[in-house]
Structure formats: C-alpha cells, structure tokens
Design an enzyme around this catalytic site. Structure first.
Site, PDB file in Angstrom:
ATOM      1  N   LYS A 118     -85.399 -43.091  86.002  1.00 35.42           N
ATOM      2  CA  LYS A 118     -85.728 -44.171  85.054  1.00 35.42           C
ATOM      3  C   LYS A 118     -86.230 -43.524  83.775  1.00 35.42           C
ATOM      4  O   LYS A 118     -86.724 -42.392  83.802  1.00 35.42           O
ATOM      5  CB  LYS A 118     -86.831 -45.059  85.654  1.00 35.42           C
ATOM      6  CG  LYS A 118     -86.941 -46.408  85.005  1.00 35.42           C
ATOM      7  CD  LYS A 118     -85.956 -47.420  85.576  1.00 35.42           C
ATOM      8  CE  LYS A 118     -85.980 -48.718  84.784  1.00 35.42           C
ATOM      9  NZ  LYS A 118     -85.178 -49.780  85.417  1.00 35.42           N
ATOM     10  N   ASP A 158     -82.580 -51.893  80.565  1.00 37.77           N
ATOM     11  CA  ASP A 158     -83.706 -52.535  81.251  1.00 37.77           C
ATOM     12  C   ASP A 158     -84.369 -53.383  80.165  1.00 37.77           C
ATOM     13  O   ASP A 158     -83.709 -53.729  79.170  1.00 37.77           O
ATOM     14  CB  ASP A 158     -84.672 -51.473  81.826  1.00 37.77           C
ATOM     15  CG  ASP A 158     -85.732 -52.067  82.757  1.00 37.77           C
ATOM     16  OD1 ASP A 158     -85.416 -52.338  83.929  1.00 37.77           O
ATOM     17  OD2 ASP A 158     -86.880 -52.290  82.314  1.00 37.77           O
TER      18      ASP A 158
HETATM   19  P1  NDP Z   1     -84.923 -58.333  78.897  1.00 40.67           P
HETATM   20  O1  NDP Z   1     -85.524 -57.447  77.874  1.00 40.67           O
HETATM   21  O2  NDP Z   1     -83.526 -58.806  78.710  1.00 40.67           O
HETATM   22  O3  NDP Z   1     -85.838 -59.642  79.097  1.00 40.67           O
HETATM   23  C1  NDP Z   1     -87.151 -59.528  79.515  1.00 40.67           C
HETATM   24  C2  NDP Z   1     -87.780 -60.909  79.516  1.00 40.67           C
HETATM   25  O4  NDP Z   1     -89.066 -60.832  80.106  1.00 40.67           O
HETATM   26  C3  NDP Z   1     -88.011 -61.462  78.125  1.00 40.67           C
HETATM   27  O5  NDP Z   1     -87.949 -62.858  78.163  1.00 40.67           O
HETATM   28  C4  NDP Z   1     -89.415 -60.968  77.808  1.00 40.67           C
HETATM   29  O6  NDP Z   1     -90.090 -61.744  76.847  1.00 40.67           O
HETATM   30  C5  NDP Z   1     -90.092 -61.100  79.142  1.00 40.67           C
HETATM   31  N1  NDP Z   1     -91.146 -60.085  79.242  1.00 40.67           N
HETATM   32  C6  NDP Z   1     -90.994 -58.740  79.219  1.00 40.67           C
HETATM   33  N2  NDP Z   1     -92.177 -58.115  79.296  1.00 40.67           N
HETATM   34  C7  NDP Z   1     -93.086 -59.085  79.367  1.00 40.67           C
HETATM   35  C8  NDP Z   1     -94.498 -59.066  79.465  1.00 40.67           C
HETATM   36  N3  NDP Z   1     -95.181 -57.915  79.517  1.00 40.67           N
HETATM   37  N4  NDP Z   1     -95.101 -60.249  79.538  1.00 40.67           N
HETATM   38  C9  NDP Z   1     -94.419 -61.422  79.487  1.00 40.67           C
HETATM   39  N5  NDP Z   1     -93.077 -61.499  79.383  1.00 40.67           N
HETATM   40  C10 NDP Z   1     -92.437 -60.346  79.330  1.00 40.67           C
HETATM   41  O7  NDP Z   1     -85.090 -57.563  80.272  1.00 40.67           O
HETATM   42  P2  NDP Z   1     -84.285 -57.752  81.635  1.00 40.67           P
HETATM   43  O8  NDP Z   1     -83.979 -59.187  81.856  1.00 40.67           O
HETATM   44  O9  NDP Z   1     -83.204 -56.765  81.662  1.00 40.67           O
HETATM   45  O10 NDP Z   1     -85.370 -57.264  82.694  1.00 40.67           O
HETATM   46  C11 NDP Z   1     -86.322 -58.162  83.283  1.00 40.67           C
HETATM   47  C12 NDP Z   1     -86.871 -57.535  84.549  1.00 40.67           C
HETATM   48  O11 NDP Z   1     -85.799 -57.294  85.464  1.00 40.67           O
HETATM   49  C13 NDP Z   1     -87.566 -56.192  84.381  1.00 40.67           C
HETATM   50  O12 NDP Z   1     -88.609 -56.081  85.325  1.00 40.67           O
HETATM   51  C14 NDP Z   1     -86.487 -55.192  84.731  1.00 40.67           C
HETATM   52  O13 NDP Z   1     -87.012 -53.959  85.163  1.00 40.67           O
HETATM   53  C15 NDP Z   1     -85.805 -55.932  85.873  1.00 40.67           C
HETATM   54  N6  NDP Z   1     -84.436 -55.493  86.152  1.00 40.67           N
HETATM   55  C16 NDP Z   1     -83.468 -55.552  85.190  1.00 40.67           C
HETATM   56  C17 NDP Z   1     -82.182 -55.152  85.501  1.00 40.67           C
HETATM   57  C18 NDP Z   1     -81.056 -55.305  84.537  1.00 40.67           C
HETATM   58  O14 NDP Z   1     -79.904 -55.090  84.954  1.00 40.67           O
HETATM   59  N7  NDP Z   1     -81.278 -55.688  83.296  1.00 40.67           N
HETATM   60  C19 NDP Z   1     -81.855 -54.592  86.810  1.00 40.67           C
HETATM   61  C20 NDP Z   1     -82.929 -54.646  87.765  1.00 40.67           C
HETATM   62  C21 NDP Z   1     -84.177 -55.053  87.417  1.00 40.67           C
HETATM   63  P3  NDP Z   1     -90.253 -61.172  75.346  1.00 40.67           P
HETATM   64  O15 NDP Z   1     -88.888 -61.280  74.734  1.00 40.67           O
HETATM   65  O16 NDP Z   1     -91.251 -62.090  74.725  1.00 40.67           O
HETATM   66  O17 NDP Z   1     -90.735 -59.762  75.475  1.00 40.67           O
END
Ligand code: NDP
Length: 437
Positions: A118, A158
C-alpha cells in the site's frame, strides 16, 4: 502485541489491524505449532520493505510545496505486491501500514496470485487544480517508479486517487521507463484499463452481502440501506444495491450526510461527485425534499436494514453500532477498510447482525485489478459481462472460504475470524515453502 506496539510506536491503526488478525489466528497457531516455530506471525507483521520519500512540487501560485510519499511493500509470498495509493491529509506511516497489512490477507482471499502492499501521501487533492494534481503525481512518480513494476509491485487507487490521478501517474512512469506495461491498475479503458474495475469494489461488496443475506433467507428487495461516503466504493455499492431492489436512503462525505426517504437519485450524486467534484450537500439543491445534516458520523442514526460503511477507517464506533442494532439493522458490510472499531464489531456480532469484514467484502476491487493485470499480460480486453461474471464468482468463493475456515476452527458463522484465518493460512503456507527469506 507488546512487540508490535514497541516497534511501531504511535501507529494505532496498525496496532488495531494486527490485533484483530492475531486474535483470530490464535486457534490456528495452537493447532499448528510449526507456524509459531517458523515465526510466521512475527515475519508477517514486519513489512518486507518500506519506502518514504520527499515529494516536492510547484502550485499554481508558483510556490513550492513539500509532501511525504510512502510505499510499504508488505508481503510478496504469493505474488507481486499489490495495493492502492491513498492521497489524504491524514496519511502517515501507521495508516499505510494498517492498509498494507490488511491487503496481504485480502489479496490471498481473492484466489489471485498477488502479494500485499500500500502507499500514498499526505497530499490533499481536494480543491487543487488539475495542473496541481498532475504536478504532484509526476513528482510522486519520479521516486516511486524505481520501486514498482508489472512483476514487482502494481499500485492502484484508493481514497483521493481515481482515474485522473492514475492517468498522470501512469504517464510519468511510462516517460521515465520508456515501457508500456500494466504497472498500475485502474487505468482508463483507452490505455489498458479493465471494464468493471471502476464498479468492482462496490459491486463486489454487494455480491458478498447478497450471499450473507441469502444465508438469512433474505434478498435486497425492499431493504432500507445506508451507505457512508460518496466516493468510488459508495457510488457503485449504491448502484448495485438499487439494481437488486434495495432502497438506498443516505450517503455522506466529510462535511455531513444526506437523507432521501424516496431513495437516493444516483445520477445526481454522480454528476456532483464524478463530474463537478462537488460536495454531497449540493444534492438537496436538485432534490429539495431530501435533507442535508452536518456531522457525517451521525449517518448511522438513520434507521436501516443494511449498513454499508464505505468512507474511511473507524467510522462505526461502539455507540453507533448500538444505535444500528436498536434500529433493527440485520447486516453490515464493510466497503471501506477497517470502518468498524473492534468494540463496534463485538456489539454487532453479539446482537446477531450478519457482519461482512472489509478484507473479504471489499476485495472485489483488488480482484478486478488482478483481472486487469491478466488482460494486460495477454494484451486482451474482456467484455463487461465476462469480468463481472468472474468478479461474482470470486466474491462467492471468498464467502465460501470465510465460512469454511470459521467452521473448521470452531467459530462457525464468524466471518471476521474466517477471513483472517483463510487469508493467513494461504500466505503462511507460501512463506513456509519459500524458507526464511
Ligand atoms: P474516494 O476518495 O473515492 O471516496 C471517499 C469517500 O469517503 C468520500 O466521500 C470522502 O469524503 C469520504 N471520506 C474519506 N475520508 C473521510 C474521513 N476521514 N472522514 C469522513 N469522510 C471521509 O475513496 P474510495 O471510495 O475509493 O475509498 C473508500 C474506502 O474504501 C476507503 O477506506 C478505501 O480504502 C476503501 N477501498 C477502496 C477500494 C477501491 O477500489 N477504491 C478498494 C478497497 C477498499 P470527502 O470527499 O469529503 O473526503
């Protein structure tokens, strides 16, 4: 845990991730003392390689900015390191190590030959221009390129790293190395990306939870679903749940959450988040009957049958879990990595809620990344249906592995233990076979 805490001071998320796995696999270590003799767990908690580097870049005002970059190459026992890059101001070594550690077991569960790693940076892409994001990505790759490769380490996206960032990173890698390879996944379809990769984590989560619901004699039809986040995972989990007949009523971002009792209009969300890079509160401009509420943590107070935390780590704590239980939740599927605290998991499991742990339930993204690597190696493109069928099969196989491992070690139905044990055993066997390296 004494060793882990002393050697990795202050890395609380990493401690949390290790503790969960160590507890789950203790019956395995008792049954198979040769694993303890080979110090498998001690070896697994130490990354094979950790790279930290300076990322200097110039912003639109001409000022020099300096961020920190990371790549933790955790375990290559079953294949090249594989795992995403996270760009978020909260990123520090402890977050990258927790994510890398989890990734090792998750990747083992996918049945694909991929090790775990990662990376990321404390860079905040929010509010930056495309040129600033490009400047940053190019500088990040100026160091990262010497550590990665299609047979060595294959990063992906991510939080904060989507198609735009992957494009800039890939362009710079290609320029620096003069090679066109599948060194990153999540690429655009025009230059080696795979169909379904964008949807894969969210779709895979729903496929996994479908199996879990099925075991309770239920399906998605008519269920009220709350999804946190509104990024890649949340959007496509929402889409698939809706396709299967569920009513998704809430989504969030770090400013708050929206509730639409008529059911979320996903086209509006996609326009706001994917096209305009806006905020979820804008949803109510297009749908005035919906409500925006501040404090994203409170999204779990919205009564639902299924909760899909898909934003970030530790977003469901013990108090939120109790509220979910009191409101009658029947299933929780982790889309994000480690979104539930250990106390929250205990509350949910004790109440008989079906609980799908992240390293199993969100493995669809990395599994489809591995399918992207296959297509790149073969210089072929599979159809949407072909990749989606494989994804479904993989998620089902992960579910079966979790059930079987939990059963074998006397923890029937506990998918957390099942996922940890099944992933652990596969990596452990490979490490033993390869000697002390
Ligand atoms: P994105 O950046 O596309 O979206 C993240 C979302 O979560 C946004 O709406 C963001 O809001 C919110 N968010 C992020 N950090 C925080 C925080 N500290 N507090 C509140 N809201 C938060 O990311 P992904 O959808 O790709 O990833 C989301 C989760 O899924 C993560 O944990 C990631 O590790 C996991 N994941 C993702 C994969 C992938 O293929 N993309 C695969 C496996 C796991 P804002 O825009 O306001 O920051």
């Amino acid at each position: 845990m004494g060793i882990v805490n002393a050697r990795n001071p202050g890395e609380t998320e990493f401690h949390q991730a290790v503790k969960e796995v160590a507890e789950s696999v203790s019956p395995v270590m008792e049954k198979r003392p040769q694993l303890a003799r080979a110090r498998i767990l001690e070896r697994m908690i130490e990354p094979e390689r950790t790279v930290m580097f300076r990322v200097p870049w110039v912003d639109d005002k001409g000022e020099v900015q300096v961020n920190r970059g990371f790549r933790v190459e955790f375990n290559s026992a079953i294949g090249p390191y594989k795992g995403g890059l996270r760009f978020h101001p909260s990123v520090y070594l402890g977050i990258i190590k927790f994510l890398g550690f989890e990734q090792v077991f998750k990747n083992a569960l996918t049945t694909m030959p991929i090790g775990g790693g990662k990376g990321g940076s404390d860079f905040n892409p929010k509010g930056k221009s495309d040129v600033e994001v490009m400047q940053f990505c190019q500088s990040f790759m100026n160091e990262l390129f010497r550590h990665i490769g299609p047979d060595t380490d294959v990063p992906a996206g991510d939080i904060g790293v989507g198609a735009r960032e992957i494009g800039y990173l890939f362009g710079q890698y290609k320029k620096l190395t003069n090679t066109f390879t599948g060194v990153l996944t999540g690429k655009g379809l025009e230059y080696g990306g795979s169909l379904v990769r964008t949807q894969a984590t969210g779709y895979g989560l729903v496929y996994y939870v479908t199996r879990m619901l099925d075991d309770r004699g239920k399906d998605w039809n008519g269920l009220r679903v709350v999804v946190s986040g509104s990024g890649n995972v949340a959007i496509y989990a929402t889409q698939k749940a809706q396709q299967l007949g569920a009513k998704v009523i809430a989504l969030s971002d770090s400013n708050g959450y929206i509730v639409d009792e008529k059911g979320i209009n996903l086209e509006t969300v996609r326009r706001i988040k994917e096209v305009e890079r806006g905020r979820i509160c804008q949803y109510v401009d297009a749908h005035p009957h919906a409500e925006f509420r501040e404090r994203w943590q409170d999204i779990w107070t919205v009564p639902c049958d299924v909760a899909l935390p898909s934003a970030t780590q530790n977003e469901i704590d013990e108090a939120s879990a109790k509220v979910l239980v009191n409101n009658g939740v029947i299933a929780v599927g982790e889309g994000a990595n480690m979104p539930s605290t250990p106390e929250a998991i205990n509350v949910l499991q004790d109440a008989g809620v079906s609980f799908a742990p992240a390293k199993a339930a969100n493995a669809g993204g990395v599994a489809t990344s591995a399918l992207e690597m296959c297509q790149n190696s073969m210089r072929l493109n599979w159809t949407f249906e072909e990749v989606d069928t494989r994804l479904k099969r993989i998620m089902s196989s992960i579910y079966d592995q979790c059930i079987a491992a939990a059963q074998e070690y006397g923890m029937g139905g506990n998918l957390v233990a099942g996922a940890n044990i099944a992933g652990f055993l596969k990596v452990a066997e490979a490490m033993i076979a390869q000697g002390v390296v």
